[in-house]
Design a protein around this motif. Sequence first.
Motif, PDB file in Angstrom:
ATOM      1  N   LEU A 242      -6.782   6.323 -21.220  1.00 52.11           N
ATOM      2  CA  LEU A 242      -5.938   6.119 -20.044  1.00 52.11           C
ATOM      3  C   LEU A 242      -5.245   7.417 -19.646  1.00 52.11           C
ATOM      4  O   LEU A 242      -5.184   7.773 -18.465  1.00 52.11           O
ATOM      5  N   ARG A 243      -4.738   8.128 -20.637  1.00 51.61           N
ATOM      6  CA  ARG A 243      -4.063   9.396 -20.364  1.00 51.61           C
ATOM      7  C   ARG A 243      -5.029  10.421 -19.768  1.00 51.61           C
ATOM      8  O   ARG A 243      -4.718  11.102 -18.789  1.00 51.61           O
TER       9      ARG A 243
ATOM     10  N   ALA B 189      -7.087  12.647 -12.735  1.00 52.23           N
ATOM     11  CA  ALA B 189      -6.782  12.308 -11.342  1.00 52.23           C
ATOM     12  C   ALA B 189      -5.631  13.145 -10.793  1.00 52.23           C
ATOM     13  O   ALA B 189      -5.313  13.065  -9.608  1.00 52.23           O
ATOM     14  N   GLY B 190      -5.006  13.942 -11.662  1.00 52.22           N
ATOM     15  CA  GLY B 190      -3.914  14.796 -11.216  1.00 52.22           C
ATOM     16  C   GLY B 190      -2.598  14.066 -11.027  1.00 52.22           C
ATOM     17  O   GLY B 190      -1.723  14.542 -10.299  1.00 52.22           O
ATOM     18  N   LEU B 191      -2.446  12.912 -11.694  1.00 57.62           N
ATOM     19  CA  LEU B 191      -1.199  12.145 -11.575  1.00 57.62           C
ATOM     20  C   LEU B 191      -0.288  12.417 -12.754  1.00 57.62           C
ATOM     21  O   LEU B 191      -0.738  12.435 -13.903  1.00 57.62           O
ATOM     22  N   SER B 192       0.976  12.607 -12.483  1.00 58.37           N
ATOM     23  CA  SER B 192       1.956  12.740 -13.555  1.00 58.37           C
ATOM     24  C   SER B 192       2.255  11.355 -14.121  1.00 58.37           C
ATOM     25  O   SER B 192       1.966  10.328 -13.489  1.00 58.37           O
TER      26      SER B 192
ATOM     27  N   SER C 241       5.170  10.127 -14.427  1.00 55.06           N
ATOM     28  CA  SER C 241       6.188   9.548 -13.540  1.00 55.06           C
ATOM     29  C   SER C 241       5.546   8.883 -12.336  1.00 55.06           C
ATOM     30  O   SER C 241       5.926   7.775 -11.942  1.00 55.06           O
ATOM     31  N   ARG C 242       4.563   9.548 -11.749  1.00 53.55           N
ATOM     32  CA  ARG C 242       3.884   8.988 -10.573  1.00 53.55           C
ATOM     33  C   ARG C 242       3.098   7.729 -10.947  1.00 53.55           C
ATOM     34  O   ARG C 242       3.076   6.760 -10.190  1.00 53.55           O
ATOM     35  N   MET C 243       2.454   7.744 -12.115  1.00 58.42           N
ATOM     36  CA  MET C 243       1.715   6.563 -12.557  1.00 58.42           C
ATOM     37  C   MET C 243       2.677   5.397 -12.769  1.00 58.42           C
ATOM     38  O   MET C 243       2.378   4.261 -12.403  1.00 58.42           O
ATOM     39  N   ALA C 244       3.840   5.680 -13.320  1.00 59.69           N
ATOM     40  CA  ALA C 244       4.840   4.632 -13.528  1.00 59.69           C
ATOM     41  C   ALA C 244       5.276   4.036 -12.185  1.00 59.69           C
ATOM     42  O   ALA C 244       5.397   2.819 -12.046  1.00 59.69           O
ATOM     43  N   GLN C 245       5.471   4.886 -11.195  1.00 56.05           N
ATOM     44  CA  GLN C 245       5.848   4.399  -9.861  1.00 56.05           C
ATOM     45  C   GLN C 245       4.759   3.514  -9.272  1.00 56.05           C
ATOM     46  O   GLN C 245       5.030   2.452  -8.721  1.00 56.05           O
TER      47      GLN C 245
ATOM     48  N   GLU D 285      -6.708   0.930 -13.670  1.00 51.80           N
ATOM     49  CA  GLU D 285      -7.954   0.790 -12.920  1.00 51.80           C
ATOM     50  C   GLU D 285      -7.682   0.734 -11.423  1.00 51.80           C
ATOM     51  O   GLU D 285      -8.365   1.379 -10.632  1.00 51.80           O
ATOM     52  N   GLN D 286      -6.679  -0.032 -11.043  1.00 54.27           N
ATOM     53  CA  GLN D 286      -6.368  -0.179  -9.626  1.00 54.27           C
ATOM     54  C   GLN D 286      -5.885   1.138  -9.027  1.00 54.27           C
ATOM     55  O   GLN D 286      -6.332   1.549  -7.961  1.00 54.27           O
ATOM     56  N   VAL D 287      -4.977   1.803  -9.704  1.00 51.47           N
ATOM     57  CA  VAL D 287      -4.428   3.066  -9.190  1.00 51.47           C
ATOM     58  C   VAL D 287      -5.507   4.149  -9.139  1.00 51.47           C
ATOM     59  O   VAL D 287      -5.598   4.896  -8.161  1.00 51.47           O
ATOM     60  N   LEU D 288      -6.346   4.216 -10.175  1.00 51.07           N
ATOM     61  CA  LEU D 288      -7.342   5.278 -10.262  1.00 51.07           C
ATOM     62  C   LEU D 288      -8.651   4.938  -9.568  1.00 51.07           C
ATOM     63  O   LEU D 288      -9.498   5.806  -9.366  1.00 51.07           O
ATOM     64  N   GLY D 289      -8.839   3.667  -9.209  1.00 49.12           N
ATOM     65  CA  GLY D 289     -10.074   3.258  -8.553  1.00 49.12           C
ATOM     66  C   GLY D 289     -11.279   3.283  -9.459  1.00 49.12           C
ATOM     67  O   GLY D 289     -12.399   3.527  -9.027  1.00 49.12           O
ATOM     68  N   VAL D 290     -11.063   3.047 -10.760  1.00 50.02           N
ATOM     69  CA  VAL D 290     -12.124   3.100 -11.764  1.00 50.02           C
ATOM     70  C   VAL D 290     -12.000   1.889 -12.673  1.00 50.02           C
ATOM     71  O   VAL D 290     -10.891   1.471 -12.992  1.00 50.02           O
TER      72      VAL D 290
END
Length: 101
Positions: free
Chosen positions: A7-8, A14-17, A19-23, A51-56
Amino acid sequence: MANGAELRAAREAAGLSLSRMAQRTHFAKSYLSMVETGKRTAAQDVISAYEQVLGVRARPSRSAGGGSLAEELEARVVELRHLDDVVSSRGSPACRGEGAR
């Protein structure tokens, strides 16, 4: 099931921090950190949110010869960059910042 390290890796690819993933997932940053570092088990709702956030999709059979979540995400990023190049090269008004006013 995807583990925290996968997951990490997918999030970072994907270039997400964190903090951004938590949001985006509506989980606490501290909780996601514990999941990603293996201090907590990655529950299905967390995997589904990634999966939803990353589209995978994170398939349970991944460790049995399938590509990792990070590899799948990297392939998706390459595909999206290619599509972006194609759209940008067409020179549409929207791409040039000349959209309808």
